[in-house]
Design an enzyme around this catalytic site. Structure first.
Site, short mmCIF file in Angstrom:
data_model
loop_
_atom_site.label_atom_id
_atom_site.label_comp_id
_atom_site.label_asym_id
_atom_site.label_seq_id
_atom_site.Cartn_x
_atom_site.Cartn_y
_atom_site.Cartn_z
N ASN A 291 0.85 -1.19 0.00
CA ASN A 291 0.00 0.00 0.00
C ASN A 291 0.88 1.24 0.00
O ASN A 291 1.88 1.30 0.71
CB ASN A 291 -0.85 -0.04 1.29
CG ASN A 291 -1.95 0.99 1.37
OD1 ASN A 291 -2.79 1.07 0.47
ND2 ASN A 291 -1.98 1.77 2.44
N ASP B 135 -8.81 10.75 -0.13
CA ASP B 135 -9.30 12.09 0.22
C ASP B 135 -8.71 13.07 -0.79
O ASP B 135 -7.70 12.77 -1.43
CB ASP B 135 -9.04 12.50 1.69
CG ASP B 135 -7.62 12.32 2.18
OD1 ASP B 135 -6.68 12.30 1.35
OD2 ASP B 135 -7.42 12.23 3.41
C1 XIL Z 1 -2.82 8.88 9.62
C2 XIL Z 1 -3.95 8.95 10.62
O1 XIL Z 1 -5.16 9.28 9.96
C3 XIL Z 1 -3.63 9.99 11.69
O2 XIL Z 1 -4.63 9.97 12.71
C4 XIL Z 1 -2.27 9.69 12.31
O3 XIL Z 1 -1.93 10.72 13.23
C5 XIL Z 1 -1.20 9.60 11.23
O4 XIL Z 1 -1.59 8.63 10.27
N1 XIL Z 1 -1.04 7.13 5.16
C6 XIL Z 1 -1.41 6.06 5.92
C7 XIL Z 1 -2.26 6.27 7.13
O5 XIL Z 1 -1.13 4.91 5.54
O6 XIL Z 1 -1.98 5.32 8.13
C8 XIL Z 1 -2.11 7.66 7.68
O7 XIL Z 1 -3.06 7.82 8.73
C9 XIL Z 1 -2.31 8.68 6.59
C10 XIL Z 1 -1.27 8.51 5.51
#
Ligand code: XIL
Length: 351
Positions: free
Chosen positions: A205, A272
């Site tokens: 991923n 997003d």
């Molecule tokens: C993010 C979370 O949404 C936050 O709450 C945390 O502080 C940091 O990580 N890529 C990823 C996710 O694979 O695990 C991340 O999630 C966002 C970027």
């Protein structure tokens, strides 16, 4: 051109409603019982799922958790299954956060994607701060993967086994595993995960891999090699943290297709679409168009199994905390009202 035109007209209407302080009217699509179909219902009709990540504290936000449970068919813990949460001390496992999300998901009929077994970020301090020989680190990694995957056997349908292991130029990221074990840690991790759960789908991923380019080329080559070496690999996750200022990913549909042609599934795992604040009608219309395009790109490829939003509303989004001055990235706003992006996704799922 025709689709674009129709889309913009729909956005204009939705935006007027939105700016007027009203939620956009529920779309007309109804099943035979007359009940409006959810995004997941529409995706399921096409053999896919539509989901949203959730972080543990958000479950206490009842209106938020209720909408998550009714609109979506899949969820991913935003943090609850990461290494810092699941093995806070060496050899001491804590599944509280992940279990809470699995319980919630089961009660609402959502399937769960496991995220993530191995990542350079959000590792516990004991692991980051230790000095490890290759043998020690290999056994730490093996034990972590084995314990976590066994615990969630039958409860998650997929695992992001390795997260964000490539640099933008397509070289391997120099995380502690790479530095100590070399690139072979990736195949090892996949094999250990398979040994712990013969059925779960195993994914790599990453972000910035939605379009063609050096980074997605590197994954293409890696997955091709893993397949040739008979290493268990079932899917490729495209996070899809997009930003209006960077342009839409180049050849997204073709890129998804080439991974599918390697005989792996593809999932859009963390979608997003952020923008510089304040949001305005034009930016929201462009965002909506992009949400529609991502949905179209996934639906165009049979092996694109589903789409997960990284949280579904601007009320709980990681964007403002990580990208200064940016936000408004999700299809629902802070008040859980649908934005033009919602209508665009719906339209793409319906057409
Ligand atoms: C993010 C979370 O949404 C936050 O709450 C945390 O502080 C940091 O990580 N890529 C990823 C996710 O694979 O695990 C991340 O999630 C966002 C970027």
């Amino acid at each position: 051109m025709r689709t674009t035109h129709i889309r913009s007209a729909a956005f204009a209407t939705a935006t007027v409603l939105l700016l007027g302080g009203l939620a956009s009217a529920p779309a007309a699509t109804a099943d035979s019982g007359g009940k409006t179909q959810t995004l997941h219902d529409l995706a399921r009709d096409q053999g896919r799922y539509f989901g949203s990540a959730v972080d543990n504290p958000e479950l206490a936000d009842t209106p938020y958790a209720d909408l998550l449970g009714s609109e979506f068919g899949q969820t991913t813990p935003g943090n609850g299954m990461k290494w810092y949460a699941t093995e806070p001390q060496r050899g001491v496992f804590d599944f509280t956060a992940g279990d809470e999300i699995v319980r919630y998901a089961q009660s609402k009929g959502l399937k769960v994607r496991g995220h993530t077994l191995l990542w350079h970020s959000q590792l516990p301090d004991w692991l980051n701060n230790g000095t490890w020989s290759a043998d020690e680190l290999r056994s730490i990694l093996r034990n972590h993967i084995t314990k976590v995957v066994k615990h969630y056997r039958g409860k998650v349908f997929a695992w992001d086994v390795a997260n964000e292991i490539m640099n933008e130029d397509g070289t391997y990221r120099e995380n502690i595993f790479y530095k100590t074990l070399g690139p072979g840690y990736i195949a090892d991790a996949l094999r250990w995960a398979r040994a712990a759960d013969p059925k779960v789908k195993l994914y790599l991923n990453d972000y910035n891999v939605e379009g063609t380019g050096a980074k997605s080329d590197a994954y293409y080559a890696l997955i091709k090699q893993l397949k040739a070496d008979r290493v268990p690999i079932d899917g490729f996750g495209m996070q899809a943290h997009l930003a209006l200022q960077y342009g839409f990913p180049y050849q997204m549909r073709q890129n998804i297709q080439r991974f599918a042609d390697l005989r792996v599934d593809v999932a859009i795992t963390e979608l997003d679409i952020r923008m510089f604040l304040p949001a305005d009608e034009a930016k929201l219309a462009q965002q909506a168009d992009w949400y529609g395009q991502v949905t179209d790109a996934c639906l165009a490829v049979k092996r694109c199994v589903g789409i997960t939003l990284w949280g579904y509303s601007d009320r709980h989004s990681w964007i403002p905390g990580f990208f200064e001055g940016e936000g408004a990235a999700l299809p629902w706003d802070e008040n859980l009202r649908r934005k033009p992006a919602y209508d665009a996704i719906r339209k793409a799922l319906t057409d």
